[in-house]
Write a protein that holds these residues in place. Structure first.
Motif, PDB file in Angstrom:
ATOM      1  N   UNK A   1     -18.077  22.437   4.642  1.00 34.27           N
ATOM      2  CA  UNK A   1     -17.106  23.007   5.591  1.00 34.27           C
ATOM      3  C   UNK A   1     -15.743  23.184   4.928  1.00 34.27           C
ATOM      4  N   UNK A   2     -15.323  22.183   4.164  1.00 37.37           N
ATOM      5  CA  UNK A   2     -14.019  22.251   3.485  1.00 37.37           C
ATOM      6  C   UNK A   2     -13.956  23.376   2.456  1.00 37.37           C
ATOM      7  N   UNK A   3     -15.043  23.534   1.694  1.00 36.88           N
ATOM      8  CA  UNK A   3     -15.009  24.442   0.541  1.00 36.88           C
ATOM      9  C   UNK A   3     -15.393  25.886   0.836  1.00 36.88           C
ATOM     10  N   UNK A   4     -15.964  26.134   1.999  1.00 32.02           N
ATOM     11  CA  UNK A   4     -16.487  27.483   2.272  1.00 32.02           C
ATOM     12  C   UNK A   4     -15.517  28.410   3.001  1.00 32.02           C
ATOM     13  N   UNK A   5     -14.266  28.018   3.090  1.00 33.37           N
ATOM     14  CA  UNK A   5     -13.314  28.817   3.877  1.00 33.37           C
ATOM     15  C   UNK A   5     -13.163  30.240   3.346  1.00 33.37           C
ATOM     16  N   UNK A   6     -13.074  30.378   2.031  1.00 34.18           N
ATOM     17  CA  UNK A   6     -12.801  31.697   1.451  1.00 34.18           C
ATOM     18  C   UNK A   6     -14.040  32.367   0.860  1.00 34.18           C
ATOM     19  N   UNK A   7     -15.211  31.918   1.264  1.00 25.49           N
ATOM     20  CA  UNK A   7     -16.445  32.504   0.719  1.00 25.49           C
ATOM     21  C   UNK A   7     -17.010  33.547   1.674  1.00 25.49           C
TER      22      UNK A   7
END
Lengths: 242, 240
Positions: B218-224
């Protein structure tokens, strides 16, 4: 200090710049992910970090205003920021006046009516001081507010300009500031309206307007750089859109 | 990617810029959302941007600026995750990450009477709905659906882990019914999730390692993009 030490016969300053040349201006926003808004500015050797927190509940309840937000500004100048290492306290009159000036400037720019009974805190850390500190503080605050998503009427861009005999200089360093008559001018990026002006030394009225125009021209260059920094920070978000 | 960036930057606005007349719908009234201000200047009417962000046209006559804000401003009917910070006679004071502390009435739960009040401790997490959000008053919360009177998922959040510091725009994406990230994770791992519009997400799963994995995703997928999210989730699950 004589005129020739400030501006050589070749028309160069002591750091090799021409009279209308600015120092290297770099800015980064969102460098402190845990905070609401943050910005870091480098103007030559002047380095300023700004952190914005809020809108939040006022720490001092008496400062809360029923119809708009209260902007609280704190400036912390590091003891190692200048050549002479000395501790500067928050009770220092000069620092308090700078805080008040920033507070008054940004209360006009921020749409304070959207957040009644709350407080927006601006914390400025001057890590290195080589002139144009107030200008750097204003620029850093603008970027940090934009990063925090606080509605502002426009970018506030600030620059300094001075005069030595009849020669004008743009973006003074600390050596030049100590020897010349100079002023700091902040303008709104889009409409070029002056929102802040500071003149601490005496200056002949004949030169005032031309020095002011020069500072405004410098602010325009800063505005373009600040815009590209905001655009750069938005690229990851925009790249994910299909 | 460069093309996408350029395309996106065309609709990216800075504070102080005017919205061109060509974008504005000429028929009927216009609804301005956050980040836009109506100004009258020299007998001219214009819409000026006050936040840096992407222009969103939600309806025919509705516009807003989508910026990566972290500070939540309460709005009625928003679903939020709050933390109880104190108790008082009639209920609880809840931190929802806004400028003011919200109030949660002890009777604002499903099937609650004065004798059967819920006993929530300081530090407990609650998933609630903002029932009152006025500029001049403290926000008020409810832990039931106003239309049915049922809990509908609201209430105390037990166990699990709360992610904080997410941008509000990311939470708005997560709350959508067909979110690629959550659907992909859900097809591999069973988990419970509560997404607050205030930049907080609560996750609970069968063990700690899967909870950490979901939180990381959830934290890392914001800009994907959607494809990148699916690939990233599969890579994470392989490592599990």
């Amino acid at each position: 200090m004589s005129h020739f030490e400030i501006l050589s016969l070749e028309g160069l300053r002591n750091d090799g710049r021409r009279w209308d040349e600015m120092r290297n201006f770099q800015c980064r926003i969102g460098i402190e992910p845990s905070e609401n808004g943050s910005a870091f500015i480098e103007l030559g050797n002047t380095k300023v970090l700004c952190i914005v927190d809020g809108p939040s509940e006022p720490v001092i309840k008496s400062k809360a205003r029923a119809d708009r937000t209260f902007v609280n500004v704190e400036i912390n100048i590091a003891s190692f920021s200048t050549i002479d290492v000395k501790k500067r306290f928050k009770s220092d009159r000069r620092i308090q006046l700078q805080c008040l000036a920033l507070q008054n400037t940004f209360e006009e720019i921020i749409q304070t009516e959207l957040y009644p009974r709350s407080q927006i805190s601006v914390y400025l850390h001057v890590l290195q001081d080589d002139g144009a500190v107030m200008a750097s503080c204003i620029n850093a605050t603008t970027l940090a507010l934009i990063d925090a998503g606080i509605p502002v009427k426009d970018f506030v861009c600030c620059s300094t300009a001075g005069i030595v005999e009849s020669d004008m200089l743009l973006d003074l360093n600390s050596l030049e500031e100590s020897a010349l008559s100079w002023l700091t001018v902040a303008v709104l990026g889009n409409i070029k309206k002056v929102v802040y002006m500071q003149l601490e030394t005496s200056m002949h009225l004949d030169y005032l307007e031309s020095v002011m125009n020069m500072a405004i021209a410098g602010s325009e260059h800063i505005y373009n750089t600040m815009q590209s920094a905001v655009r750069q920070s938005a690229k990851p978000a925009l790249a994910s859109l299909s | 990617m460069a093309e996408v960036e350029e395309k996106g930057l065309l609709s990216y606005y800075f504070p102080g810029e005017r919205i061109p007349d060509s974008i504005i719908s000429q028929d009927g009234s216009i609804r301005l959302g956050p980040g836009l201000v109506f100004q009258k200047k020299d007998r001219e009417e214009e819409i000026v941007v006050s936040k840096a962000g992407r222009l969103h046209q939600t309806g025919k006559n509705a516009m807003l600026i989508d910026s990566r804000t972290k500070r939540y401003i309460p709005a009625t009917n928003d679903q939020v995750i709050g933390q109880i910070i104190s108790r008082f006679a009639e209920g609880y004071r809840v931190d929802i990450g806004s400028a003011h502390i919200a109030q949660l009435n002890a009777l604002a739960f499903e099937n609650v009477t004065r004798k059967s009040r819920p006993n929530l401790n300081v530090g407990s997490l609650v998933y609630a709905r903002v029932s009152l959000a006025d500029r001049d008053m403290e926000p008020e919360l409810e832990c039931f659906d106003a239309t049915t009177g049922k809990a509908a998922g609201y209430g105390e959040l037990k166990n699990g882990y709360m992610i904080t510091g997410l941008s509000l725009s990311h939470c708005r994406k997560l709350i959508l019914p067909k979110n690629t990230l959550l659907q992909t994770l859900g097809s591999y791992i069973p988990f419970e999730i509560a997404v607050g519009m205030n930049g907080r997400v609560w996750v609970n799963s069968e063990n700690l390692s899967t909870t950490v994995l979901i939180c990381t995703a959830i934290r890392n997928c914001e800009f994907m993009s959607d494809e990148e999210q699916i690939k990233y989730c599969k890579d994470l699950i392989k490592k599990l």
